[in-house]
Design an enzyme around this catalytic site. Structure first.
Site, mmCIF file in Angstrom:
data_model
loop_
_atom_site.group_PDB
_atom_site.id
_atom_site.type_symbol
_atom_site.label_atom_id
_atom_site.label_comp_id
_atom_site.label_asym_id
_atom_site.label_seq_id
_atom_site.Cartn_x
_atom_site.Cartn_y
_atom_site.Cartn_z
ATOM 1 N N ASP A 3 0.849 -1.190 0.000
ATOM 2 C CA ASP A 3 0.000 0.000 0.000
ATOM 3 C C ASP A 3 0.893 1.253 0.000
ATOM 4 O O ASP A 3 1.797 1.363 0.833
ATOM 5 C CB ASP A 3 -0.861 -0.053 1.274
ATOM 6 C CG ASP A 3 -1.957 0.980 1.297
ATOM 7 O OD1 ASP A 3 -2.401 1.404 0.216
ATOM 8 O OD2 ASP A 3 -2.396 1.344 2.415
ATOM 9 N N HIS A 4 0.647 2.167 -0.917
ATOM 10 C CA HIS A 4 1.423 3.423 -0.991
ATOM 11 C C HIS A 4 2.940 3.211 -1.018
ATOM 12 O O HIS A 4 3.675 3.780 -0.193
ATOM 13 C CB HIS A 4 1.053 4.377 0.164
ATOM 14 C CG HIS A 4 -0.370 4.853 0.108
ATOM 15 N ND1 HIS A 4 -0.794 5.814 -0.774
ATOM 16 C CD2 HIS A 4 -1.467 4.474 0.811
ATOM 17 C CE1 HIS A 4 -2.097 6.020 -0.606
ATOM 18 N NE2 HIS A 4 -2.537 5.217 0.339
ATOM 19 N N ASN A 23 -10.210 0.455 -0.142
ATOM 20 C CA ASN A 23 -9.237 0.359 0.953
ATOM 21 C C ASN A 23 -9.852 0.737 2.296
ATOM 22 O O ASN A 23 -10.434 1.827 2.437
ATOM 23 C CB ASN A 23 -8.068 1.311 0.696
ATOM 24 C CG ASN A 23 -7.176 0.855 -0.434
ATOM 25 O OD1 ASN A 23 -7.492 -0.078 -1.161
ATOM 26 N ND2 ASN A 23 -6.046 1.514 -0.588
HETATM 27 O O1 G3H Z 1 -2.722 4.637 3.745
HETATM 28 C C1 G3H Z 1 -2.956 4.819 4.928
HETATM 29 C C2 G3H Z 1 -3.130 3.713 5.864
HETATM 30 O O2 G3H Z 1 -4.133 4.004 6.789
HETATM 31 C C3 G3H Z 1 -1.819 3.317 6.519
HETATM 32 O O3 G3H Z 1 -1.426 4.056 7.611
HETATM 33 O O4 G3H Z 1 1.110 3.965 7.539
HETATM 34 O O5 G3H Z 1 -0.148 4.400 9.693
HETATM 35 O O6 G3H Z 1 -0.151 2.147 8.630
HETATM 36 P P1 G3H Z 1 -0.086 3.642 8.402
HETATM 37 P P1 13P Z 2 -8.779 4.528 5.792
HETATM 38 O O1 13P Z 2 -7.838 4.342 6.951
HETATM 39 O O2 13P Z 2 -9.356 5.883 5.765
HETATM 40 O O3 13P Z 2 -9.753 3.419 5.708
HETATM 41 O O4 13P Z 2 -7.864 4.450 4.443
HETATM 42 C C1 13P Z 2 -7.200 3.272 4.134
HETATM 43 C C2 13P Z 2 -6.385 3.435 2.895
HETATM 44 O O5 13P Z 2 -6.719 4.138 1.960
HETATM 45 C C3 13P Z 2 -5.124 2.662 2.832
HETATM 46 O O6 13P Z 2 -4.410 2.928 1.662
HETATM 47 ZN ZN ZN Z 3 -4.478 4.894 0.935
#
Ligand code: G3H
Ligand code: 13P
Ligand code: ZN
Length: 284
Positions: A82-83, A230
């Site tokens: 993710d990201h 997501n």
């Molecule tokens: O993309 C956002 C998600 O909620 C991940 O957040 O890097 O704190 O795990 P995090």
């Molecule tokens: P939320 O935490 O707002 O559900 O977003 C999750 C997300 O987009 C992870 O990439």
């Molecule tokens: Zn995200």
């Protein structure tokens, strides 16, 4: 069964008119809750690891958990980055066995975002790993900006067309009014923009920041072509609610299993509700 690429799940979702949930995982209880929920719903599912998850658990641990869960699962499971922040990190995740990666070049100028996405696709496609990119900027709910300022960060439909044609990316995350984290008020999604994007781009669309988006808005987004949704914040809330409840009931409890067990159950229930909302129940 082995981890499957997100692309395979999204192509089926596109044909079936539903969306697949992508749930953020950080530890064993969350991984198990995601797979338990998917099995209970007989649904395909995507697990994903963020920068924070990788930092917290370690790439090796989180991957071993995901792989074990998928191997034992009776439903298709994908493990997605993710990201993803850099070419090097994406390569590392592919090496560790992720079945899908996101390269988030959304902060870069369009040409540079196209360039890094293409470089990732060149490698990922050769080894059967699917790729998600982001266009427009999906911020956080804590970002202190006005509605006008936020709208300026929304995905431009024409840029989306150029981006999709130039990269041939497998999934595209768009900014249409959602944000990461807990919303202060009710989020308003720009459905006209989503419709326009979808008319120009054939790629499955990804909705980030979907926790706290009203059910009707989620359903409309799916109707208009969103295929990957997501969810992180709602899982965190369920986890903490589960922990708080058990501590309130049994303040002297010292067995972590008796605290984390109910927290896992609360997360499983939440994820099952999301899977039903996304329409992927029975689609395994
Ligand atoms: O993309 C956002 C998600 O909620 C991940 O957040 O890097 O704190 O795990 P995090
Ligand atoms: P939320 O935490 O707002 O559900 O977003 C999750 C997300 O987009 C992870 O990439
Ligand atoms: Zn995200």
């Amino acid at each position: 069964m082995p981890l499957v690429p997100v692309k395979d799940l999204l192509l089926k979702a596109e044909a079936g008119g539903y969306a697949v949930g992508a749930f953020n995982c950080n530890n064993m209880e969350i991984v198990q809750a995601i797979v338990d929920a998917a099995e209970a719903e007989n649904s395909p599912v995507i697990m994903q690891a963020s920068q924070g998850a990788i930092k917290y658990a370690g790439l090796d641990y989180i991957m071993a958990l995901a792989k074990t869960a998928a191997d034992k699962a009776s439903v298709p499971v994908a493990m997605h980055l993710d990201h993803g922040t850099s070419f090097a990190q994406v390569m590392q995740c592919i090496r560790y066995g992720f079945s899908s990666v996101m390269i988030d070049g959304s902060k870069l100028p369009l040409e540079e975002n196209i360039d890094i996405t293409k470089r990732v696709i060149d490698v990922a496609r050769a080894v059967g790993v699917s790729v998600e990119a982001e266009l427009g900027k999906i911020g956080g709910t804590e970002d202190d900006i006005t509605v006008d300022e936020r709208e300026a960060l929304f995905t431009d439909p024409e840029e989306a067309r150029i981006f999709a044609e130039a990269t041939d990316v497998d999934a595209l995350a768009v900014a249409i009014g959602t944000a990461h984290g807990q919303y202060k008020g009710e989020p308003k999604l720009d459905f006209a923009r989503l419709k326009k994007i979808k008319s120009l781009v054939k790629v499955p669309i990804v909705l980030h920041g979907s926790s706290g988006v009203p059910d009707e808005a989620i359903q409309e987004a799916i109707r208009l072509g969103v295929r990957k949704i997501n969810i992180d914040t709602n899982i965190r809330e369920a986890f903490v609610r589960g922990v708080r409840e058990i501590i309130a009931q049994s303040p002297n409890e010292i067995d972590p299993r008796k605290i984390l067990g109910p927290a896992k159950k609360a997360m499983t229930e939440l994820i099952q509700e999301k899977i039903r909302l996304f329409g992927s129940s029975g689609k395994a």
